[in-house]
Design a protein around this motif. Structure first.
Motif, mmCIF file in Angstrom:
data_model
loop_
_atom_site.group_PDB
_atom_site.id
_atom_site.type_symbol
_atom_site.label_atom_id
_atom_site.label_comp_id
_atom_site.label_asym_id
_atom_site.label_seq_id
_atom_site.Cartn_x
_atom_site.Cartn_y
_atom_site.Cartn_z
ATOM 1 N N ALA A 103 0.858 -1.184 0.000
ATOM 2 C CA ALA A 103 0.000 0.000 0.000
ATOM 3 C C ALA A 103 0.892 1.231 0.000
ATOM 4 C CB ALA A 103 -0.922 0.011 1.215
ATOM 5 N N TYR A 104 0.717 2.088 -1.000
ATOM 6 C CA TYR A 104 1.459 3.338 -1.057
ATOM 7 C C TYR A 104 0.598 4.381 -1.750
ATOM 8 C CZ TYR A 104 2.997 1.153 -5.527
ATOM 9 O OH TYR A 104 3.053 0.508 -6.739
ATOM 10 N N SER A 105 1.097 5.613 -1.758
ATOM 11 C CA SER A 105 0.276 6.719 -2.265
ATOM 12 C C SER A 105 0.345 6.796 -3.786
ATOM 13 C CB SER A 105 0.762 8.046 -1.660
ATOM 14 O OG SER A 105 1.850 8.556 -2.402
ATOM 15 N N PRO A 106 -0.591 7.499 -4.411
ATOM 16 C CA PRO A 106 -0.527 7.729 -5.859
ATOM 17 C C PRO A 106 0.404 8.867 -6.240
ATOM 18 C CG PRO A 106 -2.526 8.702 -4.972
ATOM 19 C CD PRO A 106 -1.851 8.010 -3.827
ATOM 20 N N CYS A 107 1.160 9.416 -5.286
ATOM 21 C CA CYS A 107 2.053 10.532 -5.575
ATOM 22 C C CYS A 107 3.168 10.090 -6.529
ATOM 23 C CB CYS A 107 2.667 11.065 -4.286
ATOM 24 S SG CYS A 107 1.467 11.867 -3.204
ATOM 25 N N PRO A 108 3.660 11.007 -7.352
ATOM 26 C CA PRO A 108 4.657 10.635 -8.357
ATOM 27 C C PRO A 108 5.907 9.971 -7.805
ATOM 28 C CG PRO A 108 3.735 12.760 -8.901
ATOM 29 C CD PRO A 108 3.191 12.400 -7.544
ATOM 30 N N ASN A 109 6.374 10.381 -6.623
ATOM 31 C CA ASN A 109 7.596 9.749 -6.111
ATOM 32 C C ASN A 109 7.370 8.274 -5.814
ATOM 33 O OD1 ASN A 109 6.007 10.923 -3.903
ATOM 34 N ND2 ASN A 109 7.615 10.186 -2.542
ATOM 35 N N ALA B 133 10.095 4.811 -18.830
ATOM 36 C CA ALA B 133 9.350 3.562 -18.625
ATOM 37 C C ALA B 133 8.286 3.715 -17.544
ATOM 38 C CB ALA B 133 10.307 2.429 -18.262
ATOM 39 N N SER B 134 8.556 4.569 -16.556
ATOM 40 C CA SER B 134 7.609 4.744 -15.448
ATOM 41 C C SER B 134 6.582 5.830 -15.717
ATOM 42 C CB SER B 134 8.363 5.092 -14.160
ATOM 43 O OG SER B 134 8.964 6.375 -14.277
ATOM 44 N N ARG B 135 6.786 6.632 -16.774
ATOM 45 C CA ARG B 135 5.940 7.809 -16.958
ATOM 46 C C ARG B 135 4.448 7.479 -17.071
ATOM 47 N NH1 ARG B 135 6.832 13.018 -17.625
ATOM 48 N NH2 ARG B 135 9.070 12.658 -17.792
ATOM 49 N N PRO B 136 4.036 6.448 -17.850
ATOM 50 C CA PRO B 136 2.591 6.164 -17.916
ATOM 51 C C PRO B 136 1.987 5.858 -16.543
ATOM 52 C CG PRO B 136 3.752 5.028 -19.681
ATOM 53 C CD PRO B 136 4.804 5.585 -18.774
ATOM 54 N N TYR B 137 2.711 5.096 -15.718
ATOM 55 C CA TYR B 137 2.221 4.744 -14.378
ATOM 56 C C TYR B 137 2.148 5.984 -13.499
ATOM 57 C CZ TYR B 137 1.952 1.725 -10.152
ATOM 58 O OH TYR B 137 1.573 1.061 -9.002
ATOM 59 N N VAL B 138 3.195 6.810 -13.577
ATOM 60 C CA VAL B 138 3.225 8.038 -12.778
ATOM 61 C C VAL B 138 2.055 8.949 -13.136
ATOM 62 C CG1 VAL B 138 4.507 10.182 -12.386
ATOM 63 C CG2 VAL B 138 5.708 7.983 -12.339
ATOM 64 N N MET B 139 1.866 9.203 -14.427
ATOM 65 C CA MET B 139 0.848 10.164 -14.831
ATOM 66 C C MET B 139 -0.561 9.608 -14.689
ATOM 67 S SD MET B 139 2.694 12.704 -15.190
ATOM 68 C CE MET B 139 1.245 13.729 -15.408
ATOM 69 N N GLU B 140 -0.715 8.291 -14.784
ATOM 70 C CA GLU B 140 -2.043 7.681 -14.576
ATOM 71 C C GLU B 140 -2.574 7.994 -13.191
ATOM 72 O OE1 GLU B 140 -3.999 3.190 -14.167
ATOM 73 O OE2 GLU B 140 -1.915 3.428 -14.840
ATOM 74 N N HIS B 141 -1.686 8.080 -12.216
ATOM 75 C CA HIS B 141 -2.108 8.258 -10.821
ATOM 76 C C HIS B 141 -1.785 9.643 -10.267
ATOM 77 C CE1 HIS B 141 -3.146 4.030 -10.492
ATOM 78 N NE2 HIS B 141 -2.019 3.751 -11.113
ATOM 79 N N ALA B 142 -1.343 10.566 -11.117
ATOM 80 C CA ALA B 142 -0.865 11.858 -10.624
ATOM 81 C C ALA B 142 -1.979 12.877 -10.402
ATOM 82 C CB ALA B 142 0.166 12.434 -11.584
ATOM 83 N N GLN B 143 -3.239 12.452 -10.494
ATOM 84 C CA GLN B 143 -4.379 13.304 -10.146
ATOM 85 C C GLN B 143 -4.345 14.625 -10.926
ATOM 86 O OE1 GLN B 143 -4.082 13.564 -5.866
ATOM 87 N NE2 GLN B 143 -4.620 11.428 -5.578
#
Length: 284
Positions: free
Chosen positions: A11-17, A220-230
């Motif tokens: 369990a972790y946050s949807p924040c970009p980091n 490689a991580s950008r789609p995952y980051v932006m999907e959850h970056a609100q």
């Protein structure tokens, strides 16, 4: 044939980091480490889940460690420490006096709140008046609209508070670094002790690998980051990652552990958290 072990539940946050750090691990790209189950929750929620013993691995505030280290151990990687990345106290006026004032905070179990209380103990002779807990996204509007005298903000608010016409009254990180010389401890990764030493070591190695893979191939991580970056602007997401993902994310190291012990020792002396035992932070 023995059954396949159940995947770990993170369990972790949807924040970009967090999504940047865990992208490779979450998608099964770390060699030898099956993809875990992932639940997204803001850190105030994961702090509560950890106190209930929920989930195998969680991102929590360092402030909650004294309450959960009987069940969980602190992992030496994956979390958020750094310099120049502390929470801010914002107000409508640049020279507002907060003594006896009302301050909105995102949580009273957060590291940001501990840093704020330590700052207030050093700098506000009259003390703070009322503390109001508000969802993070409501804090800056509440300050702007005069519903509270000031607000304690974290993460991307460092880059956006001027959009609300607000002023930085104080930087909790600057105060911490000036008085201790240590990096600012913000978010920790913890895992259940019941997983066992070997599994905990493998998990820490897998998180380090996930961090290195994200650094080596950020796209490689950008789609995952932006999907959850609100709906965060991509440039702000990149600033967020650049601020909170650093050498301490790969390994806490001597300075990282000193920062955690320093924060929790000072907070215990102020009566904000229970005192830790001498081996409480040992890994595994």
């Amino acid at each position: 044939m023995s059954p396949e072990p159940s995947p770990l539940h993170l369990a972790y946050s949807p924040c970009p980091n967090d999504t940047f750090v865990f992208d490779a691990l979450a998608h099964g790209r770390v060699p030898g480490m099956p993809a875990p189950e992932v639940t997204f929750a803001d850190i105030d929620i994961t702090n509560g889940l950890a106190q209930q013993g929920r989930f195998d691995v969680l991102k929590v505030s360092y402030a909650v460690l004294p309450y959960i280290l009987g069940t969980y151990t602190l992992l030496p990687c994956g979390g958020a420490l750094g310099r120049g990345c502390g929470p801010l106290v914002l107000a409508r006026e640049a020279r507002a006096d907060l003594s006896g004032g009302t301050v909105a905070v995102p949580s009273e179990t957060s590291t940001a709140y501990l840093l704020f209380r330590l700052w207030a103990a050093d700098t506000l002779p009259g003390g703070v008046g009322e503390i109001v807990v508000l969802p993070f996204h409501e804090i800056m509007p509440a300050v702007r609209d005069g519903k509270v005298d000031a607000g304690l903000v974290i993460h991307e608010a460092r880059f956006t508070y001027r959009d609300y016409g607000l002023h930085k009254l104080a930087d909790m990180g600057e105060h911490w670094e000036r008085t201790t010389g240590l990096p600012i401890p913000l978010g920790a990764i913890v895992a259940k002790r019941s997983l066992g030493g070997a599994a905990l070591t493998r998990l820490a190695d897998a998180i380090r690998t996930s961090v290195r893979m994200a650094w080596e191939d950020p796209e490689a991580s950008r789609p995952y980051v932006m999907e959850h970056a609100q709906e965060m602007d991509p440039a702000v997401a990149d600033q967020h990652i650049g601020l909170y993902v650093n050498e301490f994310t790969a390994d806490l190291g001597e300075d990282g552990y000193a920062a955690v012990r320093g924060l929790l020792t000072r907070a215990a002396a102020e009566g904000l958290v229970p005192a830790l035992g001498p081996e409480a932070l040992a890994f595994p």
